[in-house]
Design an enzyme around this catalytic site. Structure first.
Site, PDB file in Angstrom:
ATOM      1  N   CYS A   1     -32.040 -17.417 -21.264  1.00  0.00           N
ATOM      2  CA  CYS A   1     -31.849 -16.082 -21.662  1.00  0.00           C
ATOM      3  C   CYS A   1     -30.253 -16.248 -22.607  1.00  0.00           C
ATOM      4  O   CYS A   1     -29.920 -15.569 -23.212  1.00  0.00           O
ATOM      5  CB  CYS A   1     -30.853 -15.618 -20.100  1.00  0.00           C
ATOM      6  SG  CYS A   1     -30.173 -16.543 -19.581  1.00  0.00           S
TER       7      CYS A   1
ATOM      8  N   CYS B   1     -29.620 -15.976 -11.999  1.00  0.00           N
ATOM      9  CA  CYS B   1     -28.107 -15.960 -13.187  1.00  0.00           C
ATOM     10  C   CYS B   1     -27.628 -17.359 -11.952  1.00  0.00           C
ATOM     11  O   CYS B   1     -25.632 -17.579 -12.418  1.00  0.00           O
ATOM     12  CB  CYS B   1     -27.529 -14.541 -13.409  1.00  0.00           C
ATOM     13  SG  CYS B   1     -28.837 -13.452 -13.589  1.00  0.00           S
TER      14      CYS B   1
HETATM   15 FE1  FES Z   1     -28.645 -15.205 -17.953  1.00  0.00          FE
HETATM   16 FE2  FES Z   1     -28.103 -13.645 -16.223  1.00  0.00          FE
HETATM   17  S1  FES Z   1     -29.311 -13.187 -17.850  1.00  0.00           S
HETATM   18  S2  FES Z   1     -27.510 -15.503 -16.517  1.00  0.00           S
END
Ligand code: FES
Length: 146
Positions: free
Chosen positions: A34, A104
């Site tokens: 991410c 996360c």
């Molecule tokens: Fe990357 Fe939450 S989407 S830490």
């Protein structure tokens, strides 16, 4: 997506954001999937008690909320007790996270471990159960479905 009130509160009013100058331990981890990054600073006293803890992140809302809660939870604990502040414990304290956001919460746990590791290396000590941290927590992870 439904977030608990506690998650919203910690996201909107995050505790312990910032840096600690001359910190006893600093840990940085990222999740390449991410692109989010977390840095944790620990101030540890001579009795190995965590006096203060701050975080900085380039992360999503769930990462902010879990780090805010995690930093609150490790304060006042010894470095060994801080190992009990797992992402699960943090999620429970926040009344849960949506399943796609569970990863996360790992950023905060891993960054705390990385900061503890840094402290241990500087001081030539070990903590039971603490392993060398990864820079990228998505490394070696099974493909997740989003
Ligand atoms: Fe990357 Fe939450 S989407 S830490």
């Amino acid at each position: 997506m439904n977030y608990s009130e506690k998650v919203m509160d910690h996201f909107q009013h995050p505790r312990n954001v910032g840096e600690i100058e001359g910190a006893s331990g600093v840990g940085t981890v990222g999740n390449a999937k991410c692109g989010d990054i977390m840095r944790i600073f620990l101030d540890i006293d001579e009795n190995q008690v965590i006096r203060d803890c701050k975080f900085k992140t380039f992360g999503c809302g769930a990462a902010v909320a879990t780090s805010s809660m995690a930093t609150e939870m490790v304060k006042g604990k010894t470095i060994q007790e801080a190992m009990e502040v797992t992402n699960k414990a943090v999620m429970e304290a926040l009344d849960g996270l949506p399943p796609v956001k569970v990863h996360c919460s790992l950023l905060a746990e891993e960054a705390i471990h990385a900061a503890l590791w840094d402290y241990c290396e500087k001081n030539g000590i070990t903590i039971d159960g603490l392993k060398r941290p990864k820079n990228d927590i998505s490394e070696g992870e099974e493909e997740e479905e989003y």
